[in-house]
Design a protein around this motif. Sequence first.
Motif, PDB file in Angstrom:
ATOM      1  N   THR A 122      41.487  37.801  43.040  1.00  0.00           N
ATOM      2  CA  THR A 122      41.377  39.051  42.277  1.00  0.00           C
ATOM      3  C   THR A 122      40.393  40.032  42.882  1.00  0.00           C
ATOM      4  OG1 THR A 122      39.891  37.837  40.837  1.00  0.00           O
ATOM      5  CG2 THR A 122      42.093  38.240  39.995  1.00  0.00           C
ATOM      6  N   SER A 123      39.336  39.539  43.556  1.00  0.00           N
ATOM      7  CA  SER A 123      38.334  40.443  44.123  1.00  0.00           C
ATOM      8  C   SER A 123      37.980  39.997  45.524  1.00  0.00           C
ATOM      9  CB  SER A 123      37.054  40.433  43.271  1.00  0.00           C
ATOM     10  OG  SER A 123      37.344  40.851  41.960  1.00  0.00           O
ATOM     11  N   ASN A 163      38.932  44.873  40.540  1.00  0.00           N
ATOM     12  CA  ASN A 163      40.076  43.950  40.480  1.00  0.00           C
ATOM     13  C   ASN A 163      41.392  44.566  40.948  1.00  0.00           C
ATOM     14  OD1 ASN A 163      38.409  41.986  39.321  1.00  0.00           O
ATOM     15  ND2 ASN A 163      38.797  42.746  37.250  1.00  0.00           N
ATOM     16  N   PRO A 165      42.352  44.161  32.671  1.00  0.00           N
ATOM     17  CA  PRO A 165      41.631  43.792  33.900  1.00  0.00           C
ATOM     18  C   PRO A 165      40.837  44.886  34.592  1.00  0.00           C
ATOM     19  CG  PRO A 165      43.968  44.029  34.362  1.00  0.00           C
ATOM     20  CD  PRO A 165      43.809  44.290  32.900  1.00  0.00           C
TER      21      PRO A 165
END
Length: 472
Positions: free
Chosen positions: A254-255, A158, A135
Motif C-alpha cells: 500500500t505504501s 496510499n 484509505p
Amino acid sequence: MSATPISAARVETELRALLGKGVLDSGQTAPLLVDQRGLYRGRPLAVVQPASVAEVAAVLRWAHGHGIGVVPQGGNTGYCGGATPDESGRQLLLLLRGLNRIREVDAENFSLTAEAGCTLAQVQQAAAAVGRLFPLSLGSEHSCQIGGNLATNAGGLNVLRYGMTRDLTLGVEAVLADGRIYEGLNTLRKDNTGYDLTSLLIGSEGTLAVITAAALKLWPATAASATAMIGLRDVPSAIQLLALLQAAASSRLTSFELMPRTAVDLASRYVDGVRDPLTLAHPWYLLCELRSSAAESLDEMLIQALGSDAAQALIAEAALAVGERQRADFWRLRESVPAAQRRAGASLKHDISVPLTAVAGFIDAVDRWVAQEIPDGMLVCYGHAGDGNLHCNVSSRPGVDLQTFRRHEEPLKRFVHDTVASLHGSISAEHGIGRLKVDELQRYAPPVELALMRRIKQALDPSGIMNPGKVL
Ligand code: MLT
Ligand code: ZN
C-alpha cells in the motif's frame, strides 16, 4: 468579471440577511487569511460560514448577482495558496466547515456520504466504525477537510494501492457559480450516462463550482499489516525493490515512501521523539507497508520478500516494525519531514512526478545541479516513490540568511520543472496549481489542453467569480 460597485455596509447587511451569524467578525478570521506555507496574505471583502447547502447556494446567487469573486476554503492546509483570497478586498472567503455532517454510511454498499467540511479523520473514523476503510491518508488528516481533498484531488500515502481522491469518489454534490445545485451524489460503481461531471469537478480547486458533499468508496477494514524501514545505497535499488515487492505481495503493497539521509537527519533533529530506527547511516531510506483485509501473516510475507536473493542484493539494512507502536514510530519519521524542513529554515519546494523509469535519473540530475549551484542548500528529495511522485525540496543549511537563500528559488524551479518536462513528468503531482503555479501551468501545459480548460471554465463560470486567479 463585471463588478457592480457595492458598499461595505451593504455587503454586511445583505450577507447578514442571508446567513445571520454565518458572517464572521474580522476578529475571528486572521488565521484564515494566510495560507499554510505563509506565502499569501489575503484581504477579503467578507468571510462567510454557511450552515447548509441552501445557504451556500444563497451566497453564490448573491455573489453572482454582484459579480463578486468567491474563494472556497476547507481546512486551509493546501501548499499552493488555492484557498486564500487575493489582496484586493473584493473577494468573498467562503468557509465550508459549517457543513460537517456524515450524511450516510452504507456498509453493505461500501459507500459513505460526507459533507465537505468533515475532516478527513472524521470520514476515516465513520468508515472504521462500521468495519470499513476509507484509505485516503495524509499528514494533515486531522485538520484538512474532505471538500478540500476533493477540490485538489489529494494524493497522500496510499495512492499506490488505492489511487487519488478522484479514484475514491463515486459522486459529488456541488453548488454552481449561479447558485444552482448539481445533484451528482450517486453511490453507483457503474454509471455511463454521459459526461463524467463528478470527475471534472474533482481537482478543479473551486474554480468551477463549490463541492458541498461527496459519496465516497469504502474498502474492507484492514486485518493485517507489516511495515519495514529499509536502508539503501542508491535510488535505482529502491525502484528495483518496488518491482520485487509488487511481484511478491501484489496489491497488498500500500505504501512505498522514499527518504534521503538529509530528510532522516532533519526529522531526527527537529521533531521530538523521532529517531532513525536503523543501526547504520544510509544514503537512502524506504518505508514500505503491506496491508490486507484477510487475517494473513504479512510479516512473514514481507520477511520472505525482503530476504530473497534478488532483494538482498539491493538492501543494505532492514528493520521490521514490531507492534503498533514501532509502526507508528516509523510513520512518524516519514510524516515529520515537512515540519522538520519548516523548522530548519527555508525550504524551496516542488511536487513533481515522473515515470518510475526516470525517478533515479531525475534525482541524480537535480542532486548534481544543487551541489554546483546552491552550496548554501541541501537537497531533501523525498516522497511517494511508488507513484513516481517526489517532493523535490531544497533546505537552507544552518546559519544561512533566509532572504539571501531565496534568490535560488527561480533558477531552481526552472531547472526542476524543465527536467521534469523533458522526462514527460508533471510539475504538480498531488498539491494542485492554486495561485502558486498558475504561470508554470501556462508554461508547461500543451496549448490545446489550456484552450479546452478555458472553454470549460467559461461554460461553468461565465462571469469568472469562482476562485478567481487560481489554476488558469
Ligand atoms: C508529504 O508528502 O509529506 C506532503 O505532500 C508534504 C510536502 O510537500 O512536503
Ligand atoms: Zn506528499
